[in-house]
Design a protein around this motif. Structure first.
Motif, PDB file in Angstrom:
ATOM      1  N   ASP A 111       0.920 -26.154  17.854  1.00 23.29           N
ATOM      2  CA  ASP A 111       1.408 -25.832  16.509  1.00 23.29           C
ATOM      3  C   ASP A 111       1.219 -24.353  16.173  1.00 23.29           C
ATOM      4  O   ASP A 111       1.969 -23.786  15.376  1.00 23.29           O
ATOM      5  N   PHE A 148       1.994 -21.904  17.849  1.00 22.78           N
ATOM      6  CA  PHE A 148       3.105 -21.110  18.373  1.00 22.78           C
ATOM      7  C   PHE A 148       4.465 -21.568  17.837  1.00 22.78           C
ATOM      8  O   PHE A 148       5.500 -21.113  18.311  1.00 22.78           O
ATOM      9  N   LEU A 149       4.448 -22.486  16.858  1.00 27.73           N
ATOM     10  CA  LEU A 149       5.692 -23.004  16.288  1.00 27.73           C
ATOM     11  C   LEU A 149       5.737 -22.740  14.783  1.00 27.73           C
ATOM     12  O   LEU A 149       4.709 -22.827  14.112  1.00 27.73           O
ATOM     13  N   ASP A 150       6.918 -22.444  14.290  1.00 26.06           N
ATOM     14  CA  ASP A 150       7.109 -22.217  12.849  1.00 26.06           C
ATOM     15  C   ASP A 150       7.596 -23.516  12.214  1.00 26.06           C
ATOM     16  O   ASP A 150       8.713 -23.966  12.480  1.00 26.06           O
ATOM     17  N   ASP A 182       4.221 -19.955  12.637  1.00 32.07           N
ATOM     18  CA  ASP A 182       3.917 -19.423  13.969  1.00 32.07           C
ATOM     19  C   ASP A 182       2.936 -18.258  13.830  1.00 32.07           C
ATOM     20  O   ASP A 182       3.271 -17.220  13.259  1.00 32.07           O
ATOM     21  N   THR A 225       1.969 -16.186  15.947  1.00 39.73           N
ATOM     22  CA  THR A 225       2.357 -14.997  16.711  1.00 39.73           C
ATOM     23  C   THR A 225       3.604 -14.322  16.146  1.00 39.73           C
ATOM     24  O   THR A 225       4.052 -13.307  16.681  1.00 39.73           O
ATOM     25  N   ASN A 235       6.729 -15.387  16.244  1.00 39.94           N
ATOM     26  CA  ASN A 235       7.807 -15.533  17.225  1.00 39.94           C
ATOM     27  C   ASN A 235       7.691 -14.558  18.397  1.00 39.94           C
ATOM     28  O   ASN A 235       8.694 -14.118  18.972  1.00 39.94           O
ATOM     29  N   ARG A 248      10.768 -21.724  22.556  1.00 39.18           N
ATOM     30  CA  ARG A 248       9.803 -20.640  22.374  1.00 39.18           C
ATOM     31  C   ARG A 248       9.626 -19.846  23.656  1.00 39.18           C
ATOM     32  O   ARG A 248       9.179 -18.733  23.655  1.00 39.18           O
TER      33      ARG A 248
END
Length: 304
Positions: free
Chosen positions: A239, A241-243, A273, A275, A277, A304
């Motif tokens: 999670d 690394f996900l928006d 996210d 990071t 994206n 991703r």
């Protein structure tokens, strides 16, 4: 000894068939009769609870390599291992055809330093055949006091002869997350397993990496030889690394389904996210299993 064991089994079989009204197609009755015969005729005294526990272990071990029964002590040991602290050799294993198959040795563990590799089969522990003592007893014998040694006999795929490896047990305090820089602008994150604190570790180290390297333009996620771990932790790390506001599939990371394929539980992205994206490269191998596979698949599915 094996001849005696086979002879005993034959006698038990004859005893069952000799009973009036015995119906071999009724497996529930057959189980009850077998347990009663074991209780009254087996060479060692076993009480009802001991017999029932062996029956439960046998049932679950026959389902698939990933199903097992854990008693209270074994469950406590599992919780210790997922917390990242346990005394042993530091290796993730499963049972395969009665033998112990290594999924992956943990990074910096005694097992890895001694030369244990993913895919190895542990056939003997201190010269005792694993098939004779069973999976749970074998795991208990691999563990032990800090500083003591255990001798593993290993069959390695592609090799004709077994090899013996001596491993010194240690208190394993294995961090699940490590970060570094591969170049001036490419970061690196190694995820060894998913423990109870992995999400917090990953968030903290990612933020430090971004703070210390403001020109970061990409990140390599290394999931090689990651055997998995706690499902909730794997989902929480994914999670990061996900928006949750922009991904598709109704924000789904993974789902748990029952036999009818009805979804029992859906794990969804809940946060932005971390990071922003940042481009990712995910590295896996044959030792990547369970939660590591879920993370790699989810990141790929969500582009991703």
């Amino acid at each position: 000894m094996r001849i005696l064991a086979y002879f005993t089994v034959a006698l038990l079989t004859l005893s069952v068939h000799a009973m009036d009204g015995y119906d071999p197609s009724n497996k529930i009755n057959q189980l009850a009769l077998t347990m009663a015969i074991v209780k009254h005729n087996y060479i060692n005294d076993l009480n009802d609870n001991a017999i029932a526990e062996k029956a439960i272990r046998g049932l679950l071990s026959e389902l698939d390599p990933h199903s097992a029964y854990l008693d209270v002590n074994e469950f406590d040991m599992l919780k210790d291992s997922t917390a990242g602290q346990v005394t042993g050799i530091g290796v993730e294993v499963t049972v395969d055809r009665g033998m112990i198959r290594v999924i992956a040795p943990l990074d910096h563990s005694p097992a890895k330093r001694a030369g244990v590799k993913n895919g190895d089969y542990i056939t003997h522990i201190d010269d005792v055949l694993v098939l004779d003592i069973g999976f749970n007893e074998a795991i208990s014998r691999i563990k032990g006091d800090t500083g003591t040694q255990v001798i593993l006999t290993i069959m390695r795929p592609g090799e004709d002869q077994p090899r013996q490896i001596t491993v010194t047990r240690e208190l394993i305090k294995a961090p699940s997350i490590e970060t570094d820089m591969l170049s001036q602008n490419i970061g690196y994150m190694r995820i060894s397993y998913f423990g109870t604190s992995s999400s917090a570790e990953a968030s903290k180290k990612l933020k430090a990496l971004q703070r210390n390297h403001p020109n970061l333009s990409g990140l390599v996620l290394d999931l090689r030889n990651n055997p998995g771990g706690v499902l909730d932790s794997a989902v929480e790390v994914t999670d990061l690394f996900l928006d949750n506001k922009s991904i598709g599939y109704n924000r789904t990371i993974t789902t748990a389904k029952e036999r009818s394929m009805k979804v029992m539980q859906s794990y969804k992205a809940k946060t932005p996210d971390i990071t922003n994206n940042l481009p990712l490269a995910v590295v896996i191998n044959s030792g990547s299993a369970s939660g590591a596979e879920i993370m790699a698949a989810a990141l790929k599915d969500h582009k991703r």
